[in-house]
Design an enzyme around this catalytic site. Sequence first.
Site, PDB file in Angstrom:
ATOM      1  N   GLU A 103      21.248 -11.267  12.895  1.00  0.00           N
ATOM      2  CA  GLU A 103      21.535 -12.587  13.436  1.00  0.00           C
ATOM      3  C   GLU A 103      23.030 -12.784  13.684  1.00  0.00           C
ATOM      4  O   GLU A 103      23.437 -13.337  14.724  1.00  0.00           O
ATOM      5  CB  GLU A 103      21.026 -13.673  12.473  1.00  0.00           C
ATOM      6  CG  GLU A 103      19.526 -13.639  12.231  1.00  0.00           C
ATOM      7  CD  GLU A 103      19.131 -12.797  11.030  1.00  0.00           C
ATOM      8  OE1 GLU A 103      18.142 -13.157  10.368  1.00  0.00           O
ATOM      9  OE2 GLU A 103      19.818 -11.783  10.744  1.00  0.00           O
ATOM     10  N   LEU A 125       0.776  19.942  -6.457  1.00  0.00           N
ATOM     11  CA  LEU A 125       1.414  18.633  -6.554  1.00  0.00           C
ATOM     12  C   LEU A 125       0.748  17.641  -5.605  1.00  0.00           C
ATOM     13  O   LEU A 125       0.566  16.470  -5.960  1.00  0.00           O
ATOM     14  CB  LEU A 125       2.909  18.739  -6.250  1.00  0.00           C
ATOM     15  CG  LEU A 125       3.710  17.428  -6.342  1.00  0.00           C
ATOM     16  CD1 LEU A 125       3.521  16.747  -7.694  1.00  0.00           C
ATOM     17  CD2 LEU A 125       5.194  17.680  -6.080  1.00  0.00           C
TER      18      LEU A 125
END
Length: 383
Positions: A56, A306
Amino acid sequence: MSFSGDDQRFMAQALQLAERGLYTTTPNPRVGCVIVKDGEVIGAGWHEKTGEPHAEVVALNDVAARGHTPAGATAYVTLEPCSHTGRTPPCADALVNAGVARVVAAMSDPNPQVAGQGLARLNAAGITTECGLLNEAAHELNIGFVSRMTLGRPWVRLKIAASLDGKTALQNGVSQWITSAASRQDVHQWRARSCAVLTGIGTVLADNPQLNVRGIATSRQPCKVIVDSQLQTPPDAAVFDSTCAPPQVLIVCATSNPEHRQPLEAAGAEVLQLPNQHGQVDLPALFAELGRRGMNEILIEAGARLNGALISAACVDELLLYQAPILLGDSARGMWHESGNENRHALTELAAAPRLNIIEHRIISAVPRDTALHNFFIRARFL
């Protein structure tokens, strides 16, 4: 609440601007802003990196640079303007002081420090506010930030490169290369947007990966996280390579061996001990810790064991699957071991199998001089 065609168009522009911060804003969200007056864009901007002006403010500065005034204008912003002071002042105050008449936000800010307070501050100043325009696109752009703010953990993607019959390596462990050079380069865009790339000790010892971003212009390299229960990572592993940038390496273990720990710390690694009751790394606790450290998105590039432990522990949100038109046979290694977690057993019923929803699929064409055939990319989310 209904929005006009112009509203849609200007917010789409703001989202395109926000995407320019895809690789750089972490831990902050990616935000874009377009300021419109009398149907004309008079200012635009996006947040580039933490500590620098928010979208902004950049857009308001652009208004001034173009010789316009923002009084009476409409600001289209992809995330609710912040209302708190962090490294920068509140954006809501900047919009109030600028005299804009209307603010349209794509989505509310999930950060508890904001959570509607930004829009409330604008309303209190007499500014018309509307929220929800292109909400899904805005949410997707900041899916990791939303996850961290609402669940306390990052958004986790699991990348797998496999053959057409779902194999990731030959029986002897050889896996370089199943997929094409174009597919491997495609992965770097996912690395670049991630806060960390996570792998296991098995992959470090077998492949010695660098786990950095190459071939993409970015000012930031992701942190490298290694799940290494027994601290077996060699101090001269490629993850410590500083060619691209000083490496940030986090090694997560279950048992801390001072004899092994000291050389790793001397090489530049941080060693974190997070054991579970089975003498392995506590994976849910690890992702909670990564969230606490401000990490929004994590990319996993690991082996079948994993992968299986992560899926079994419900730690994975999204699958990125690269498939090559090659067959490796049933003796080759698969994508994931469902027994990767010690307290889980092999599937015996289809109803218990993980289910996913495919949200993207495309063909990755071979690059020039690459003899590999086209590869297939599938992106799917765990249900």
